[in-house]
Design an enzyme around this catalytic site. Structure first.
Site, PDB file in Angstrom:
ATOM      1  CB  CYS A  52      -1.006  -0.036   1.161  1.00  0.00           C
ATOM      2  SG  CYS A  52      -2.387   1.114   0.919  1.00  0.00           S
ATOM      3  CG  HIS A 102      -3.660  -3.628   3.085  1.00  0.00           C
ATOM      4  ND1 HIS A 102      -2.700  -3.120   3.945  1.00  0.00           N
ATOM      5  CD2 HIS A 102      -4.200  -2.560   2.444  1.00  0.00           C
ATOM      6  CE1 HIS A 102      -2.668  -1.801   3.847  1.00  0.00           C
ATOM      7  NE2 HIS A 102      -3.564  -1.430   2.943  1.00  0.00           N
ATOM      8  CD  GLU A 143      -1.174  -5.999   5.398  1.00  0.00           C
ATOM      9  OE1 GLU A 143      -1.150  -6.336   4.197  1.00  0.00           O
ATOM     10  OE2 GLU A 143      -1.484  -4.841   5.763  1.00  0.00           O
TER      11      GLU A 143
END
Ligand code: MN
Length: 251
Positions: free
Chosen positions: A120, A224, A226
């Site tokens: 990001c 994202h 994660e």
């Protein structure tokens, strides 16, 4: 699949964020923190997460000597002056200290041939480091198709994918196929891609969703993984292939 080179775990530096608001749960003190998803993804991939606080850029070399690779996580908007544009009214919060520290980390990591996994804001900053530019807000994106890239405005949970991307890179296709749906928590986007960076995924409105530079060992995602790995195991695989690709000895 070959074995990870070292007996010791690969050490991945995660640049921590600053929390500047007063939060009673933390005694109204400022915080240095990272989202647990960054830590969890590194641990789940078999590596050792090490948090690096935002500090003097002069300490970047010493910090990098403590780690084998870097994660540049999400966060504030990048200062437009770094890519030569005046500030738009639509610009969000920026952090000059974070920009300068992380830019120095990028520079030293490249010098030391240490791999970077950028997420990001991290991807946007890497793009700026390589001479690219950004849209300061998604409403400024020039495209016939309009996609909402900030799914928090749609009240969609962070780990739930919200828009399609087309994948144009073989290695990434091997994990995600030719197209897939990703989450999207950004209001800024890449306008001009930096020199030497190769786009690996795009959204239908033309927004760059992933890029790489293999010779500089850089992997970058606008979404994202994660967070999305909580609902999609393929997203954890992106961290695993990053580690395998950069730290595995092929016999
Ligand atoms: Mn997006």
């Amino acid at each position: 699949m070959s074995e990870v080179l070292s007996m010791k775990k690969v050490r991945i530096g995660i640049v921590a964020s600053r929390f500047l608001k007063k939060e009673p749960a933390f005694a109204n003190e400022e915080l240095t923190y990272t989202m647990q998803g960054n830590v969890a993804a590194v641990i789940e991939s078999g590596a050792l997460p090490i948090l690096i606080p935002i500090t003097d850029p002069g300490d970047a070399t010493q910090y990098l000597s403590q780690v084998d690779g870097l994660i540049l996580p999400g966060g504030q908007d990048v200062q437009p002056k770094l890519y030569g544009e005046p500030e738009s009214d639509l610009l969000g919060v920026t952090s000059a200290s974070r920009d300068s520290f992380e830019l120095k980390l990028i520079e030293i990591a490249i010098q030391q041939k240490k791999p970077i996994f950028a997420i990001c804001r991290g991807a946007q900053l890497v793009n700026v480091y390589f001479g690219g530019t950004l849209y300061q807000d998604e409403s400024l994106i020039k495209g016939k198709v309009r996609i909402e890239h900030d799914q928090t405005r749609l009240a969609i949970k962070n780990e739930i994918p919200s828009h399609m991307i087309k994948i144009v890179d073989e290695e990434l296709q091997s994990v995600l196929g030719n197209s897939t749906k990703v989450n999207s928590l950004h209001h800024q986007a890449i306008k001009k891609i930096g020199k030497g960076l190769t786009i690996t995924a795009v959204a239908a409105d033309g927004v760059v969703e992933a890029f790489k530079n293999d010779s500089q060992k850089i992997t970058a995602y606008q979404w994202h993984p994660e967070m999305q790995q909580r609902s999609d195991a393929r997203m954890l695989q992106l961290f695993k292939i990053f580690l395998q690709k950069n730290f595995t000895e092929t016999s």
